[in-house]
Design a protein around this motif. Structure first.
Motif, PDB file in Angstrom:
ATOM      1  N   ILE A  15       0.777  -1.088   0.225  1.00  0.00           N
ATOM      2  CA  ILE A  15       0.039   0.126   0.071  1.00  0.00           C
ATOM      3  C   ILE A  15       1.022   1.250   0.065  1.00  0.00           C
ATOM      4  O   ILE A  15       0.541   2.206  -0.784  1.00  0.00           O
ATOM      5  N   LEU A  16       1.847   1.273   0.951  1.00  0.00           N
ATOM      6  CA  LEU A  16       2.679   2.534   1.143  1.00  0.00           C
ATOM      7  C   LEU A  16       3.963   2.835   0.483  1.00  0.00           C
ATOM      8  O   LEU A  16       4.182   3.960   0.024  1.00  0.00           O
ATOM      9  N   ASN A  17       4.778   1.788   0.299  1.00  0.00           N
ATOM     10  CA  ASN A  17       6.080   2.366  -0.006  1.00  0.00           C
ATOM     11  C   ASN A  17       7.052   1.265  -0.820  1.00  0.00           C
ATOM     12  O   ASN A  17       8.101   1.106  -0.544  1.00  0.00           O
ATOM     13  N   GLY A  18       6.502  -0.120  -0.951  1.00  0.00           N
ATOM     14  CA  GLY A  18       7.302  -1.047  -1.434  1.00  0.00           C
ATOM     15  C   GLY A  18       7.324  -1.103  -2.998  1.00  0.00           C
ATOM     16  O   GLY A  18       6.538  -0.730  -3.773  1.00  0.00           O
ATOM     17  N   THR A  19       8.500  -1.696  -3.408  1.00  0.00           N
ATOM     18  CA  THR A  19       8.539  -2.070  -4.930  1.00  0.00           C
ATOM     19  C   THR A  19       8.954  -3.629  -5.216  1.00  0.00           C
ATOM     20  O   THR A  19       9.213  -3.864  -6.242  1.00  0.00           O
ATOM     21  N   TRP A  20       9.161  -4.530  -3.958  1.00  0.00           N
ATOM     22  CA  TRP A  20       9.794  -5.748  -4.156  1.00  0.00           C
ATOM     23  C   TRP A  20       8.990  -6.399  -5.150  1.00  0.00           C
ATOM     24  O   TRP A  20       9.532  -7.234  -5.907  1.00  0.00           O
TER      25      TRP A  20
END
Length: 156
Positions: A15-20
Protein backbone atom coordinates in the motif's frame (compact mmCIF):
# COMPACT_ATOMS: atom_id res chain seq x y z
CA UNK A 1 12.21 -10.54 12.77
CA UNK A 2 8.88 -11.66 14.21
CA UNK A 3 6.18 -12.88 11.83
CA UNK A 4 3.88 -10.05 12.93
CA UNK A 5 6.55 -7.52 11.91
CA UNK A 6 6.98 -9.26 8.56
CA UNK A 7 3.25 -9.13 7.90
CA UNK A 8 3.04 -5.46 8.86
CA UNK A 9 5.92 -4.68 6.55
CA UNK A 10 4.29 -6.60 3.68
CA UNK A 11 1.12 -4.55 4.16
CA UNK A 12 3.11 -1.32 4.15
CA UNK A 13 4.94 -2.52 1.05
CA UNK A 14 1.86 -3.13 -1.09
CA UNK A 15 0.00 0.00 0.00
CA UNK A 16 2.54 2.60 1.09
CA UNK A 17 6.13 2.20 0.04
CA UNK A 18 7.30 -1.07 -1.44
CA UNK A 19 8.53 -2.13 -4.83
CA UNK A 20 9.83 -5.65 -4.26
CA UNK A 21 6.86 -7.72 -5.48
CA UNK A 22 5.09 -5.52 -8.03
CA UNK A 23 7.74 -2.83 -8.56
CA UNK A 24 5.14 -0.34 -7.32
CA UNK A 25 2.51 0.22 -4.63
CA UNK A 26 -0.86 1.92 -4.18
CA UNK A 27 0.61 5.21 -2.98
CA UNK A 28 2.96 5.44 -5.97
CA UNK A 29 0.08 4.74 -8.35
CA UNK A 30 -2.58 6.95 -6.75
CA UNK A 31 -0.96 9.82 -4.89
CA UNK A 32 -0.86 12.33 -7.77
CA UNK A 33 -3.57 10.75 -9.87
CA UNK A 34 -6.13 13.18 -11.23
CA UNK A 35 -9.65 12.33 -10.10
CA UNK A 36 -10.89 12.37 -13.70
CA UNK A 37 -8.63 9.41 -14.45
CA UNK A 38 -9.48 7.68 -11.16
CA UNK A 39 -13.20 7.90 -12.03
CA UNK A 40 -12.90 6.97 -15.72
CA UNK A 41 -14.73 3.77 -16.56
CA UNK A 42 -13.03 1.45 -19.03
CA UNK A 43 -15.36 -1.11 -20.58
CA UNK A 44 -16.86 -3.28 -17.82
CA UNK A 45 -13.98 -2.83 -15.38
CA UNK A 46 -14.25 -1.10 -12.04
CA UNK A 47 -12.76 2.37 -11.89
CA UNK A 48 -9.45 3.00 -10.16
CA UNK A 49 -11.33 4.99 -7.54
CA UNK A 50 -13.65 2.10 -6.76
CA UNK A 51 -10.77 -0.38 -6.60
CA UNK A 52 -8.88 1.83 -4.14
CA UNK A 53 -12.00 2.24 -1.99
CA UNK A 54 -12.58 -1.52 -2.16
CA UNK A 55 -9.15 -2.26 -0.67
CA UNK A 56 -9.59 0.46 1.94
CA UNK A 57 -12.94 -1.12 2.88
CA UNK A 58 -11.14 -4.33 3.87
CA UNK A 59 -8.35 -2.49 5.69
CA UNK A 60 -10.99 -0.65 7.73
CA UNK A 61 -12.93 -3.84 8.37
CA UNK A 62 -9.91 -5.77 9.58
CA UNK A 63 -8.84 -2.84 11.74
CA UNK A 64 -12.26 -2.95 13.38
CA UNK A 65 -11.68 -6.58 14.27
CA UNK A 66 -8.37 -5.65 15.90
CA UNK A 67 -9.86 -2.75 17.85
CA UNK A 68 -13.43 -3.90 18.62
CA UNK A 69 -13.39 -7.63 17.86
CA UNK A 70 -16.29 -7.02 15.45
CA UNK A 71 -16.48 -7.92 11.79
CA UNK A 72 -18.91 -5.40 10.31
CA UNK A 73 -18.04 -5.72 6.62
CA UNK A 74 -19.49 -7.97 3.96
CA UNK A 75 -18.18 -8.91 0.54
CA UNK A 76 -21.54 -8.03 -0.99
CA UNK A 77 -21.02 -4.35 -0.06
CA UNK A 78 -17.31 -4.16 -0.86
CA UNK A 79 -17.79 -2.33 -4.17
CA UNK A 80 -20.66 -0.05 -3.12
CA UNK A 81 -19.28 3.46 -2.82
CA UNK A 82 -20.63 6.85 -3.76
CA UNK A 83 -18.79 8.60 -6.55
CA UNK A 84 -15.94 10.78 -5.30
CA UNK A 85 -16.82 14.07 -6.95
CA UNK A 86 -13.94 16.45 -6.23
CA UNK A 87 -10.17 16.33 -6.30
CA UNK A 88 -10.20 17.53 -2.69
CA UNK A 89 -12.40 14.59 -1.67
CA UNK A 90 -10.15 12.19 -3.61
CA UNK A 91 -7.03 13.55 -1.91
CA UNK A 92 -8.78 13.32 1.47
CA UNK A 93 -9.76 9.71 0.80
CA UNK A 94 -6.16 8.88 -0.14
CA UNK A 95 -4.82 10.46 3.05
CA UNK A 96 -7.29 8.37 5.03
CA UNK A 97 -6.26 5.27 3.08
CA UNK A 98 -2.57 5.82 3.89
CA UNK A 99 -3.26 6.64 7.53
CA UNK A 100 -5.60 3.69 8.07
CA UNK A 101 -3.09 1.35 6.43
CA UNK A 102 -0.30 2.52 8.74
CA UNK A 103 -2.63 2.15 11.72
CA UNK A 104 -3.47 -1.45 10.78
CA UNK A 105 0.20 -2.22 10.12
CA UNK A 106 1.01 -0.96 13.62
CA UNK A 107 -1.75 -3.14 15.11
CA UNK A 108 -0.42 -6.19 13.27
CA UNK A 109 3.17 -5.43 14.23
CA UNK A 110 2.39 -5.12 17.93
CA UNK A 111 -0.03 -8.02 18.28
CA UNK A 112 1.20 -11.03 20.25
CA UNK A 113 2.71 -13.57 17.86
CA UNK A 114 0.49 -16.36 19.22
CA UNK A 115 -2.63 -14.44 18.13
CA UNK A 116 -1.81 -15.18 14.49
CA UNK A 117 -3.10 -18.73 15.05
CA UNK A 118 -6.29 -17.62 16.79
CA UNK A 119 -9.67 -17.56 15.07
CA UNK A 120 -10.45 -14.32 13.29
CA UNK A 121 -13.74 -13.42 15.04
CA UNK A 122 -15.23 -16.82 14.21
CA UNK A 123 -13.69 -20.16 13.30
CA UNK A 124 -15.40 -20.07 9.89
CA UNK A 125 -13.17 -17.12 8.86
CA UNK A 126 -9.95 -18.93 9.67
CA UNK A 127 -7.04 -17.47 11.59
CA UNK A 128 -5.70 -13.95 11.90
CA UNK A 129 -2.74 -15.05 9.81
CA UNK A 130 -4.97 -16.33 7.00
CA UNK A 131 -6.97 -13.09 6.94
CA UNK A 132 -3.94 -10.79 7.03
CA UNK A 133 -2.18 -12.79 4.32
CA UNK A 134 -5.37 -12.89 2.26
CA UNK A 135 -5.80 -9.13 2.50
CA UNK A 136 -2.23 -8.55 1.34
CA UNK A 137 -2.64 -10.92 -1.61
CA UNK A 138 -6.01 -9.37 -2.44
CA UNK A 139 -4.36 -5.94 -2.41
CA UNK A 140 -1.72 -7.07 -4.91
CA UNK A 141 -4.42 -8.49 -7.18
CA UNK A 142 -6.22 -5.15 -7.38
CA UNK A 143 -2.95 -3.20 -7.59
CA UNK A 144 -2.28 -5.08 -10.81
CA UNK A 145 -5.68 -4.05 -12.12
CA UNK A 146 -5.04 -0.42 -11.22
CA UNK A 147 -1.71 -0.42 -13.06
CA UNK A 148 -3.28 -1.98 -16.16
CA UNK A 149 -6.26 0.40 -16.16
CA UNK A 150 -3.95 3.41 -15.77
CA UNK A 151 -1.86 2.18 -18.70
CA UNK A 152 -4.90 1.67 -20.92
CA UNK A 153 -6.36 5.07 -20.04
CA UNK A 154 -3.09 6.91 -20.57
CA UNK A 155 -2.65 5.33 -24.02
CA UNK A 156 -6.09 6.38 -25.28
Amino acid sequence: MKQTEQLANRLREVILNGTWIANTNYKAQLENLDLRIANTKYQSLNTISVLAQHIHYYISGITNVFTNNKLDISDKFSFDFPLIESQKAWDSFLNTFWSDTENLANLIETMPEENLKKDFVDKKYGSYLRNIDGMIEHSYYHLGQIVLIKNVLSNR
